[in-house]
Design a protein around this motif. Structure first.
Motif, PDB file in Angstrom:
ATOM      1  N   VAL A 148       0.834  -1.206   0.000  1.00 12.39           N
ATOM      2  CA  VAL A 148       0.000   0.000   0.000  1.00 12.39           C
ATOM      3  C   VAL A 148       0.866   1.252   0.000  1.00 12.39           C
ATOM      4  O   VAL A 148       0.564   2.231  -0.706  1.00 12.39           O
ATOM      5  CB  VAL A 148      -0.951  -0.022   1.211  1.00 12.39           C
TER       6      VAL A 148
ATOM      7  N   VAL B 249      -3.879   9.249   6.296  1.00 14.91           N
ATOM      8  CA  VAL B 249      -4.817   8.164   5.992  1.00 14.91           C
ATOM      9  C   VAL B 249      -4.170   6.797   6.264  1.00 14.91           C
ATOM     10  O   VAL B 249      -4.801   5.899   6.849  1.00 14.91           O
ATOM     11  CB  VAL B 249      -5.290   8.275   4.530  1.00 14.91           C
ATOM     12  N   ILE B 250      -2.915   6.624   5.857  1.00 16.25           N
ATOM     13  CA  ILE B 250      -2.244   5.334   6.068  1.00 16.25           C
ATOM     14  C   ILE B 250      -2.044   5.055   7.554  1.00 16.25           C
ATOM     15  O   ILE B 250      -2.272   3.927   8.035  1.00 16.25           O
ATOM     16  CB  ILE B 250      -0.900   5.313   5.325  1.00 16.25           C
TER      17      ILE B 250
ATOM     18  N   GLY C  73      -3.867   6.205  10.055  1.00 13.75           N
ATOM     19  CA  GLY C  73      -5.170   5.865  10.620  1.00 13.75           C
ATOM     20  C   GLY C  73      -5.609   4.456  10.264  1.00 13.75           C
ATOM     21  O   GLY C  73      -6.181   3.737  11.101  1.00 13.75           O
ATOM     22  N   TRP C  74      -5.318   4.046   9.035  1.00 12.47           N
ATOM     23  CA  TRP C  74      -5.663   2.681   8.600  1.00 12.47           C
ATOM     24  C   TRP C  74      -4.898   1.634   9.389  1.00 12.47           C
ATOM     25  O   TRP C  74      -5.459   0.624   9.825  1.00 12.47           O
ATOM     26  CB  TRP C  74      -5.382   2.572   7.100  1.00 12.47           C
ATOM     27  N   ILE C  75      -3.599   1.874   9.616  1.00 16.61           N
ATOM     28  CA  ILE C  75      -2.788   0.913  10.370  1.00 16.61           C
ATOM     29  C   ILE C  75      -3.216   0.870  11.831  1.00 16.61           C
ATOM     30  O   ILE C  75      -3.328  -0.213  12.440  1.00 16.61           O
ATOM     31  CB  ILE C  75      -1.299   1.271  10.224  1.00 16.61           C
TER      32      ILE C  75
ATOM     33  N   PHE D 242      -6.140   1.504  13.044  1.00 21.56           N
ATOM     34  CA  PHE D 242      -7.486   0.961  13.212  1.00 21.56           C
ATOM     35  C   PHE D 242      -7.508  -0.552  13.017  1.00 21.56           C
ATOM     36  O   PHE D 242      -8.154  -1.282  13.779  1.00 21.56           O
ATOM     37  CB  PHE D 242      -8.441   1.626  12.214  1.00 21.56           C
ATOM     38  N   PHE D 243      -6.810  -1.065  12.002  1.00 24.06           N
ATOM     39  CA  PHE D 243      -6.905  -2.480  11.670  1.00 24.06           C
ATOM     40  C   PHE D 243      -5.786  -3.324  12.281  1.00 24.06           C
ATOM     41  O   PHE D 243      -5.993  -4.499  12.580  1.00 24.06           O
ATOM     42  CB  PHE D 243      -6.886  -2.667  10.145  1.00 24.06           C
TER      43      PHE D 243
ATOM     44  N   TYR E  61       5.561   0.712   9.562  1.00 21.83           N
ATOM     45  CA  TYR E  61       5.161   1.811   8.676  1.00 21.83           C
ATOM     46  C   TYR E  61       6.264   2.861   8.588  1.00 21.83           C
ATOM     47  O   TYR E  61       6.612   3.329   7.483  1.00 21.83           O
ATOM     48  CB  TYR E  61       3.861   2.434   9.186  1.00 21.83           C
TER      49      TYR E  61
END
Length: 323
Positions: free
Chosen positions: A30, A137-138, A140-142, A144-145, A186
């Motif tokens: 990603v 955005v990346i 927040g995605w990491i 959250f999931f 990340y």
């Protein structure tokens, strides 16, 4: 050895292979895809390159000329160095290289009315948006999931100081430092994928997040694209910069690079002792000090001689009147 083996067995952990397939590789993939998309969007937003402003380039090159003279003046003979020094200091004093030499150090108006400044600010804001939005955005995605995931173990030992950098999001004190969390993975990809982007997009790509972070402080596009910017984002007063460079040039002492080159060459290859160079430097310093003292004494004796000459002339005039 037995204690170390026990500690290693206590620190041993087995990771599910699904973590590699569904967490480790997707995060890296990603980030690579986001970098490629950022590059393409940045190219579309920038459009065709703007023509260089001749006056801005002239300011920058004039300032560089003074720095080059200070740095490499020893390669010039003394008369050539003094001639260039006099010319550049006079040009900096008069503001010859300024965009508007007649304005000089007059106070400038509102900088927001300058089209070049506004355009440069807009370009900086576009770069910041293309850097901040995808990274937010990346992250927040990491979070959250994949919050709290342990993804990989580094194949080399590290000190305890790296624990906060490699295990972000995992509040444990007993885990080995070499284990890497999802959020730290990340950041490792953020700093380590630049070679991959260069391989895919070529040199000079716009997917370099670190370069954009450095550009955020200046909000500029280069010296030829607009006005010179300070770290606060405001246009710099080039007249004050030129005056400061003028003072630096005036304080620069010339030392001819070929002075005593024969002796230095013989000393380099061991034909003469190094003490000869020290003796020559001392003799040169003493001669310079004696010449400066002689010039100061001559300048101090000049008013006395002038007063004596005037007194003798007045005495002769009085003698003639009495005769």
């Amino acid at each position: 050895m037995g204690v170390w083996t026990v500690l290693q067995e206590r620190q041993a952990m087995l990771l599910d292979p699904a973590i590699r397939d569904w967490v480790l590789l997707p995060i890296m993939l990603v980030m690579v895809l986001v970098g490629v998309v950022r590059h393409q969007v940045t190219v579309l937003l920038n459009g065709p390159p703007r023509k260089a402003d001749l006056k801005s380039a002239r300011e920058t090159k004039g300032l560089q000329r003074g720095g080059i003279l200070r740095a490499f003046g020893s390669h010039l003979p003394r008369h050539a160095f003094e001639a260039r020094k006099a010319y550049i200091t006079e040009a900096f004093e008069k503001g010859t290289y300024l965009k508007d030499p007649k304005a000089g150090n007059k106070p400038k108006g509102n900088v927001m009315q300058d089209p070049a400044y506004v355009e440069t600010m807009m370009d900086g804001m576009k770069k910041n948006m293309m850097n901040i939005v995808p990274q937010t955005v990346i992250m927040g995605w990491i979070n959250f999931f994949f919050s709290g995931f342990v993804l990989i173990k580094l194949p080399f030992p590290l000190t305890i100081r790296f624990k906060s950098m490699l295990q972000r999001g995992i509040e444990t004190q007993d885990m080995d430092v070499s284990w890497v969390s999802s959020l730290s993975w990340y950041f490792l990809n953020l700093f380590g994928l630049q070679s991959v982007f260069t391989l895919i997009l070529g040199s000079g790509h716009a997917a370099d997040a670190m370069r954009d972070m450095q550009a955020m402080s200046t909000m500029g596009m280069g010296p030829a694209a607009g006005p010179q910017m300070s770290p606060t984002g405001q246009p710099q007063d080039m007249h004050k910069i030129f005056l400061s460079e003028k003072e630096n040039i005036e304080l620069t002492e010339h030392e001819w690079g070929l002075d005593n080159v024969e002796t230095r060459l013989l000393v380099k290859y061991g034909k003469k002792p190094r003490s000869i160079l020290l003796d020559q430097k001392r003799a040169k310093a003493l001669s310079a000090a004696s010449s400066s003292s002689a010039s100061s004494s001559s300048s101090s004796q000049a008013p006395i001689a002038a007063a004596a000459a005037s007194a003798s002339g007045s005495g002769k005039k009085k003698g003639r009147k009495q005769a």
